[in-house]
Design a protein around this motif. Structure first.
Motif, PDB file in Angstrom:
ATOM      1  N   ALA A   9       0.543  -1.335   0.119  1.00 20.54           N
ATOM      2  CA  ALA A   9       0.173   0.036   0.290  1.00 20.54           C
ATOM      3  C   ALA A   9       0.699   1.554   0.039  1.00 20.54           C
ATOM      4  CB  ALA A   9      -0.871   0.096   1.387  1.00 20.54           C
ATOM      5  N   TRP A  11       1.160   3.962   1.965  1.00 20.78           N
ATOM      6  CA  TRP A  11       1.304   4.298   2.841  1.00 20.78           C
ATOM      7  C   TRP A  11       1.723   3.363   3.732  1.00 20.78           C
ATOM      8  CZ3 TRP A  11       0.001   0.797   6.413  1.00 20.78           C
ATOM      9  CH2 TRP A  11      -0.778   0.309   6.388  1.00 20.78           C
ATOM     10  N   CYS A  12       2.369   2.581   3.762  1.00 22.22           N
ATOM     11  CA  CYS A  12       3.063   1.568   3.980  1.00 22.22           C
ATOM     12  C   CYS A  12       4.560   2.039   3.615  1.00 22.22           C
ATOM     13  CB  CYS A  12       2.976   0.195   3.649  1.00 22.22           C
ATOM     14  SG  CYS A  12       4.355  -0.907   3.972  1.00 22.22           S
ATOM     15  N   ASP A  33      -1.856  -2.842  -5.434  1.00 21.72           N
ATOM     16  CA  ASP A  33      -2.126  -2.751  -4.318  1.00 21.72           C
ATOM     17  C   ASP A  33      -3.377  -2.993  -3.147  1.00 21.72           C
ATOM     18  OD1 ASP A  33      -3.234  -1.039  -2.357  1.00 21.72           O
ATOM     19  OD2 ASP A  33      -3.795   1.156  -3.916  1.00 21.72           O
ATOM     20  N   GLU A  35      -4.240  -2.441  -0.333  1.00 25.70           N
ATOM     21  CA  GLU A  35      -5.504  -0.683   0.737  1.00 25.70           C
ATOM     22  C   GLU A  35      -6.275  -1.020  -0.532  1.00 25.70           C
ATOM     23  OE1 GLU A  35      -5.392   3.351   2.127  1.00 25.70           O
ATOM     24  OE2 GLU A  35      -3.330   2.847   0.653  1.00 25.70           O
ATOM     25  N   HIS A  36      -6.807  -0.700  -1.539  1.00 18.67           N
ATOM     26  CA  HIS A  36      -8.089  -0.565  -2.983  1.00 18.67           C
ATOM     27  C   HIS A  36      -8.544  -1.691  -2.629  1.00 18.67           C
ATOM     28  CE1 HIS A  36      -6.152   3.373  -2.173  1.00 18.67           C
ATOM     29  NE2 HIS A  36      -7.218   3.637  -1.988  1.00 18.67           N
ATOM     30  N   ARG A  41      -5.816  -7.714  -1.108  1.00 17.65           N
ATOM     31  CA  ARG A  41      -5.330  -8.444   0.287  1.00 17.65           C
ATOM     32  C   ARG A  41      -6.337  -9.873   1.078  1.00 17.65           C
ATOM     33  NH1 ARG A  41      -8.729  -4.058   2.093  1.00 17.65           N
ATOM     34  NH2 ARG A  41      -9.834  -4.416   1.932  1.00 17.65           N
TER      35      ARG A  41
END
Length: 78
Positions: A9, A11-12, A33, A35-36, A41
């Motif tokens: 992600a 932000w990581c 990704d 996150e989205h 995930r």
């Protein structure tokens, strides 16, 4: 060499560090990704057995979770 897949992600911090290291060492990889993308995930958790990122899948199926730069270098034989 098959492509490396990095589940991460934006932000990581560990994800950014790993991506920078791979780019600096001219190692091709595909970024996914988590996150989205709920399916991505879930796949990363399935592969690693953990919720930590990045999850990096190497050619041959080896899975690294939150690897250091030294661990990446050793795993890739660089």
């Amino acid at each position: 060499m098959d492509d490396i897949v990095l589940y991460g992600a934006d932000w990581c911090g560990d994800c950014r560090r790993a991506k920078t290291w791979l780019r600096e060492n001219k190692v091709a990889f595909t970024e996914v990704d988590v996150e989205h993308d709920e399916a991505a995930r879930a796949r990363a958790v399935e592969l690693s057995g953990r919720k930590n990122i990045p999850v990096i899948v190497l050619p041959g199926g080896t899975v690294l979770v939150e690897p250091t730069n030294a661990e990446l270098k050793a795993a890739l034989g660089l």
